[in-house]
Write an enzyme that holds these catalytic residues in place. Sequence first.
Site, PDB file in Angstrom:
ATOM      1  N   ARG A 103       0.817  -1.212   0.000  1.00 53.13           N
ATOM      2  CA  ARG A 103       0.000   0.000   0.000  1.00 53.13           C
ATOM      3  C   ARG A 103       0.850   1.260   0.000  1.00 53.13           C
ATOM      4  O   ARG A 103       1.894   1.313   0.642  1.00 53.13           O
ATOM      5  CB  ARG A 103      -0.933   0.000   1.215  1.00 53.13           C
ATOM      6  CG  ARG A 103      -2.014  -1.062   1.139  1.00 53.13           C
ATOM      7  CD  ARG A 103      -2.708  -1.292   2.468  1.00 53.13           C
ATOM      8  NE  ARG A 103      -3.764  -2.300   2.342  1.00 53.13           N
ATOM      9  CZ  ARG A 103      -3.550  -3.619   2.366  1.00 53.13           C
ATOM     10  NH1 ARG A 103      -2.315  -4.084   2.522  1.00 53.13           N
ATOM     11  NH2 ARG A 103      -4.556  -4.462   2.244  1.00 53.13           N
TER      12      ARG A 103
ATOM     13  N   HIS B  67      -1.089  -2.440  -4.368  1.00 53.69           N
ATOM     14  CA  HIS B  67      -0.414  -3.197  -5.442  1.00 53.69           C
ATOM     15  C   HIS B  67      -0.367  -2.421  -6.765  1.00 53.69           C
ATOM     16  O   HIS B  67      -0.429  -3.011  -7.845  1.00 53.69           O
ATOM     17  CB  HIS B  67      -1.074  -4.548  -5.643  1.00 53.69           C
ATOM     18  CG  HIS B  67      -0.970  -5.478  -4.465  1.00 53.69           C
ATOM     19  ND1 HIS B  67       0.053  -5.392  -3.539  1.00 53.69           N
ATOM     20  CD2 HIS B  67      -1.762  -6.517  -4.058  1.00 53.69           C
ATOM     21  CE1 HIS B  67      -0.109  -6.335  -2.625  1.00 53.69           C
ATOM     22  NE2 HIS B  67      -1.201  -7.028  -2.910  1.00 53.69           N
TER      23      HIS B  67
ATOM     24  N   HIS C  92       3.072 -13.172  -5.456  1.00 55.80           N
ATOM     25  CA  HIS C  92       2.103 -13.428  -4.387  1.00 55.80           C
ATOM     26  C   HIS C  92       1.826 -14.925  -4.244  1.00 55.80           C
ATOM     27  O   HIS C  92       0.663 -15.346  -4.154  1.00 55.80           O
ATOM     28  CB  HIS C  92       0.814 -12.657  -4.684  1.00 55.80           C
ATOM     29  CG  HIS C  92       0.145 -12.114  -3.467  1.00 55.80           C
ATOM     30  ND1 HIS C  92      -0.354 -12.917  -2.477  1.00 55.80           N
ATOM     31  CD2 HIS C  92      -0.127 -10.842  -3.087  1.00 55.80           C
ATOM     32  CE1 HIS C  92      -0.919 -12.162  -1.541  1.00 55.80           C
ATOM     33  NE2 HIS C  92      -0.784 -10.892  -1.885  1.00 55.80           N
TER      34      HIS C  92
ATOM     35  N   TYR D 291       1.424 -18.540  -2.503  1.00 52.80           N
ATOM     36  CA  TYR D 291       1.021 -19.074  -1.191  1.00 52.80           C
ATOM     37  C   TYR D 291       1.433 -20.538  -1.127  1.00 52.80           C
ATOM     38  O   TYR D 291       1.106 -21.326  -2.026  1.00 52.80           O
ATOM     39  CB  TYR D 291      -0.495 -19.043  -1.022  1.00 52.80           C
ATOM     40  CG  TYR D 291      -1.149 -17.712  -0.817  1.00 52.80           C
ATOM     41  CD1 TYR D 291      -1.562 -17.305   0.453  1.00 52.80           C
ATOM     42  CD2 TYR D 291      -1.424 -16.874  -1.898  1.00 52.80           C
ATOM     43  CE1 TYR D 291      -2.227 -16.094   0.643  1.00 52.80           C
ATOM     44  CE2 TYR D 291      -2.083 -15.667  -1.719  1.00 52.80           C
ATOM     45  CZ  TYR D 291      -2.478 -15.283  -0.450  1.00 52.80           C
ATOM     46  OH  TYR D 291      -3.136 -14.093  -0.261  1.00 52.80           O
TER      47      TYR D 291
ATOM     48  N   ASP E 159       0.547 -10.245   8.542  1.00 52.13           N
ATOM     49  CA  ASP E 159       0.426  -9.589   7.232  1.00 52.13           C
ATOM     50  C   ASP E 159       1.421  -8.432   7.214  1.00 52.13           C
ATOM     51  O   ASP E 159       1.059  -7.285   6.958  1.00 52.13           O
ATOM     52  CB  ASP E 159      -1.006  -9.085   7.010  1.00 52.13           C
ATOM     53  CG  ASP E 159      -1.259  -8.637   5.572  1.00 52.13           C
ATOM     54  OD1 ASP E 159      -0.373  -8.868   4.724  1.00 52.13           O
ATOM     55  OD2 ASP E 159      -2.324  -8.061   5.302  1.00 52.13           O
TER      56      ASP E 159
ATOM     57  N   GLU F 248       6.502 -12.796   0.153  1.00 52.91           N
ATOM     58  CA  GLU F 248       6.494 -11.754  -0.870  1.00 52.91           C
ATOM     59  C   GLU F 248       7.772 -10.924  -0.723  1.00 52.91           C
ATOM     60  O   GLU F 248       7.810  -9.926  -0.013  1.00 52.91           O
ATOM     61  CB  GLU F 248       5.249 -10.879  -0.720  1.00 52.91           C
ATOM     62  CG  GLU F 248       3.941 -11.651  -0.815  1.00 52.91           C
ATOM     63  CD  GLU F 248       2.749 -10.821  -0.396  1.00 52.91           C
ATOM     64  OE1 GLU F 248       2.579  -9.697  -0.932  1.00 52.91           O
ATOM     65  OE2 GLU F 248       1.977 -11.276   0.474  1.00 52.91           O
TER      66      GLU F 248
END
Length: 347
Positions: free
Chosen positions: A70, A96, A170, A172, A242, A305
Amino acid sequence: MHITEKDFGKNYHLITIENEAGFHLSVTDLGARIVSLGREMELVLGFDSAEEYLAKDAFIGASIGRTAGRIEAGRFTLEGQNYQVMTDPLNGHSLHGGQPGFETKKWDYTIEDGEKEASIIFTTVSPDGEHGFPGKLNVEVRYTLTQENVWRLTTKGVSDQTTLFNPTNHVYFNLTGDVTQSIDNHQLWVNSADFAPLRQDSIPTGEKATLAGTPFDFQTPKNLAGVFTSDFEQKNQFNGIDHPFFLKENDLNTPAAKLVSPDGTVEVVVSTDASSVVIFTANFGDNAPEMRGKKLADHGGITFETQIAPGAEQYPAFGSIKLAANEPFETTTEFKINLKEANKHGN
């Protein structure tokens, strides 16, 4: 190396590299993303078609840019000029790089095949002024799989004007192969002593805070369950992790993180030349999507990330995401997957 291409829906393609050991990497030109990784079982989260990514979560596995994370209020200053970029109407911040971003572009691609490794090279152009960012930006994302089960990810960029550029991937991971299981019993180690605390709206406070004494301290390997059961304020704000973790070393010869499956048979070793890694523990609660026929668990995956910490455009201590005109940018992250035989003693 064995390479196949097939239709992925909506005129997108799925390209798979398989090495001699039967280990594969599948990627798509929708968002230059990783779709699948593994041998007998799936190690990353993903969907079965382009339609599902576009309908459910276009960020999963995707290349992210121009700027990962952000930017507060979508505002920054470069060379004395103020810029206002696209913001998310829900929180007023840029996310992003604005949507639609890299994650929904159809990327061009070429294939390079070799004996020891093979690569898919994705390219795209972000035009001058896209979402408010200055400069025509040419981007290349190269996915490589080696015979040693290394997935290498190299991102390059060059702009004809000074701009901001902070890409990431990104991906996972869930090393159980079962998305209905959380990552609670995965063991994590991170080569980081400091992290970036966040405000309620996910914007960094600007502080580099010590991890020592917090549930986020993974300098000694431990299970992730301790994070989710803790009453740590930063965990409570987001139902998990996060956050940007500042790496002690950013060197491809030095591991940045290690993730081990609950049964100890799968280990992912992350190495990067980036200065930080944003770790996100898929804090979706009950809103997690259905994936490959199963409902994703809360905390059903974890991201690595690798990037410069979000907030760097206003906090110089985090690093710099300024990309000077005509100056090449390049960053590489490697994921080494070690597959071990299960210990059958006592069974």
